[in-house]
Design an enzyme around this catalytic site. Structure first.
Site, PDB file in Angstrom:
ATOM      1  N   LYS A 119       0.771  -1.256   0.004  1.00 54.25           N
ATOM      2  CA  LYS A 119      -0.011  -0.170  -0.078  1.00 54.25           C
ATOM      3  C   LYS A 119       0.868   1.320   0.102  1.00 54.25           C
ATOM      4  O   LYS A 119       0.601   2.160  -0.748  1.00 54.25           O
ATOM      5  CB  LYS A 119      -1.074   0.053   1.242  1.00 54.25           C
ATOM      6  CG  LYS A 119      -2.075  -0.823   1.106  1.00 54.25           C
ATOM      7  CD  LYS A 119      -3.457  -0.192   1.823  1.00 54.25           C
ATOM      8  CE  LYS A 119      -4.589  -1.388   1.626  1.00 54.25           C
ATOM      9  NZ  LYS A 119      -5.637  -0.624   1.911  1.00 54.25           N
ATOM     10  N   LYS A 174      -8.286 -16.450  -9.377  1.00 61.43           N
ATOM     11  CA  LYS A 174      -9.028 -16.962  -8.079  1.00 61.43           C
ATOM     12  C   LYS A 174     -10.547 -16.315  -8.088  1.00 61.43           C
ATOM     13  O   LYS A 174     -10.523 -15.052  -8.362  1.00 61.43           O
ATOM     14  CB  LYS A 174      -8.202 -16.495  -6.758  1.00 61.43           C
ATOM     15  CG  LYS A 174      -8.339 -17.119  -5.520  1.00 61.43           C
ATOM     16  CD  LYS A 174      -7.307 -17.034  -4.466  1.00 61.43           C
ATOM     17  CE  LYS A 174      -8.061 -15.939  -3.528  1.00 61.43           C
ATOM     18  NZ  LYS A 174      -7.342 -15.964  -2.181  1.00 61.43           N
ATOM     19  N   LYS A 233     -14.073 -11.218  -4.232  1.00 61.67           N
ATOM     20  CA  LYS A 233     -15.246 -10.418  -4.467  1.00 61.67           C
ATOM     21  C   LYS A 233     -14.847  -9.132  -5.178  1.00 61.67           C
ATOM     22  O   LYS A 233     -15.794  -8.331  -5.463  1.00 61.67           O
ATOM     23  CB  LYS A 233     -15.715  -9.890  -2.985  1.00 61.67           C
ATOM     24  CG  LYS A 233     -14.484  -9.525  -2.087  1.00 61.67           C
ATOM     25  CD  LYS A 233     -15.016  -9.419  -0.685  1.00 61.67           C
ATOM     26  CE  LYS A 233     -13.860  -9.376   0.332  1.00 61.67           C
ATOM     27  NZ  LYS A 233     -13.964 -10.525   1.394  1.00 61.67           N
TER      28      LYS A 233
HETATM   29  P1  AMP Z   1     -10.578 -13.260   1.637  1.00 59.47           P
HETATM   30  O1  AMP Z   1     -12.094 -12.999   1.327  1.00 59.47           O
HETATM   31  O2  AMP Z   1      -9.655 -12.858   0.650  1.00 59.47           O
HETATM   32  O3  AMP Z   1     -10.559 -12.197   3.149  1.00 59.47           O
HETATM   33  O4  AMP Z   1     -10.455 -14.548   2.107  1.00 59.47           O
HETATM   34  C1  AMP Z   1     -11.181 -15.041   3.567  1.00 59.47           C
HETATM   35  C2  AMP Z   1     -11.138 -16.704   3.531  1.00 59.47           C
HETATM   36  O5  AMP Z   1     -11.557 -17.399   2.361  1.00 59.47           O
HETATM   37  C3  AMP Z   1      -9.482 -16.922   3.473  1.00 59.47           C
HETATM   38  O6  AMP Z   1      -9.246 -18.067   4.304  1.00 59.47           O
HETATM   39  C4  AMP Z   1      -9.155 -17.702   2.079  1.00 59.47           C
HETATM   40  O7  AMP Z   1      -8.306 -18.549   2.048  1.00 59.47           O
HETATM   41  C5  AMP Z   1     -10.574 -18.145   1.617  1.00 59.47           C
HETATM   42  N1  AMP Z   1     -10.705 -17.913   0.434  1.00 59.47           N
HETATM   43  C6  AMP Z   1     -10.801 -16.503  -0.398  1.00 59.47           C
HETATM   44  N2  AMP Z   1     -11.123 -16.817  -1.846  1.00 59.47           N
HETATM   45  C7  AMP Z   1     -11.201 -18.291  -1.946  1.00 59.47           C
HETATM   46  C8  AMP Z   1     -11.284 -18.815  -3.141  1.00 59.47           C
HETATM   47  N3  AMP Z   1     -11.288 -18.268  -4.477  1.00 59.47           N
HETATM   48  N4  AMP Z   1     -10.934 -20.357  -3.076  1.00 59.47           N
HETATM   49  C9  AMP Z   1     -10.716 -20.747  -1.989  1.00 59.47           C
HETATM   50  N5  AMP Z   1     -10.601 -20.169  -0.588  1.00 59.47           N
HETATM   51  C10 AMP Z   1     -10.809 -18.689  -0.915  1.00 59.47           C
END
Ligand code: AMP
Ligand code: TRP
Length: 331
Positions: free
Chosen positions: A111, A193, A196
């Protein structure tokens, strides 16, 4: 029983990747571990937030976690700011963390190197609060995404440093990062991946609160390939492999068994089966979510969770304060 701890940054926009990669696993872990799951609301305000939006997101997030099967009788579920010992131990931990260590944190480096103005000092020091979140419960395991690994390592380093200096204070936690295969990819670009921040009009990302017909449409128009053969081959058939992974995760049928069934069937049938499985999962989560929002379960979960968490956290804070010479006995 070993303790597994996870902090969750609230977002009303939890998606299928979060469910398969994280939430679902917490639910499975709660039978074998003492699960401690908290909504990391203090971490949220390290970047500016709209108070009304933040408040809604906190409720949504906890409701979705409960809707996905996290059980307040088995797990300790609470709001970070309800247990004030986190912030107090966070300050003490900050006093045992070097500036050089915080300067090396990738999230901060990224950042600030992008020239972002007005980064808060809370954003800079938040890894010390995160270390406190973990160490205050003597967590054995901390499941996190790749981006948070460095912060868990900092918690380990500080725990070892303080144990060496004052005698045993903290358990040194282990970081659990998702296995390969636990990455659900975007439906519109299976090399990325599912996330959001998907810019592609959200076509690639299925949100847990998506209307079912919308979710079905996203799966039916998922990008595949022209090889016309259902095989698990992430390199050459990333789209199909992603669909297989989603189906297998939601139905527990091994991928081999699915591909065997599809020897003479095409992508259309596979998509339909994936859409059915996803919609069945979403339907269950969404109806539970509505019930939870209308019930008093959020409030009772948080007050019971904070009560249980405070007992553990306050005892650890007291021990630390005694060992470092801060306390004066008054009775
Ligand atoms: P985040 O939404 O990136 O803060 O992720 C929150 C949790 O969800 C973390 O433990 C990530 O490893 C899991 N996670 C986020 N996106 C994915 C994805 N596309 N596939 C698998 N796990 C995910
Ligand atoms: N910082 C984590 C994130 O951004 C959330 C978090 C806060 C956390 N405290 C934690 C995760 C303790 C694991 C353990 O996702």
């Amino acid at each position: 029983m070993k303790t597994m701890l996870s902090g969750v940054k609230p977002s009303g926009q939890l998606h299928l990747g979060n469910y398969i990669g994280a939430l679902r696993n917490f639910v499975a872990y709660q039978d074998d571990y003492q699960m401690i799951v908290f909504i990391a609301n203090l971490h949220c305000i390290t970047v500016p937030q709209d108070p009304i939006e933040l408040h809604t997101n906190l409720r949504d997030c906890i409701a979705l976690y409960l809707a996905c099967g996290l059980d307040p009788k088995k797990s300790i579920i609470f709001l970070q700011s309800d247990v004030m010992a986190h912030a107090q131990l966070g300050f003490i931990i900050g006093c045992h963390t070097y500036l050089g260590e915080l300067n090396r944190m990738t999230q901060f480096k990224d950042k600030s190197s992008k020239g972002e103005q007005n980064l808060s000092s809370g954003f800079y020091t938040y890894p010390t609060l995160m270390a406190s979140d973990i160490l205050i419960y003597d967590a054995d395991f901390v499941p996190v995404g790749e981006d948070q690994k460095q912060h868990v390592e900092l918690a380990r380093d500080v725990a070892i440093r303080m144990n060496n200096r004052y005698g045993p204070l903290f358990k040194v936690p282990e970081c659990l990062t998702a296995k390969v295969g636990a990455r659900i990819m975007s439906l519109s670009d299976p090399l990325k991946k599912m996330s959001k921040s998907d810019r592609d009009g959200d076509k690639g990302c299925i949100y847990l609160l998506d209307p079912l017909d919308k979710a079905r449409k996203k799966i039916m128009s998922a990008v595949t390939d022209s090889l016309a053969s259902v095989r698990f081959d992430k390199e050459n058939q990333p789209g199909v492999s992603n669909l297989l992974q989603i189906l297998s995760a939601l139905t527990s049928e091994p991928i081999d068994s699915i591909t065997n069934r599809y020897q003479s069937l095409g992508y259309g049938s596979l998509k339909k089966e994936v859409a059915d499985a996803v919609c069945a999962t979403l339907e269950k989560i969404q109806s539970r979510y509505k019930e939870i929002l209308a019930s008093g379960l959020i409030e009772s979960t948080l007050s019971d969770g904070a009560y249980r968490a405070k007992i553990l956290a306050n005892a650890k804070l007291k021990l630390v304060q005694e060992k470092i010479g801060l306390e004066i006995e008054t009775q």
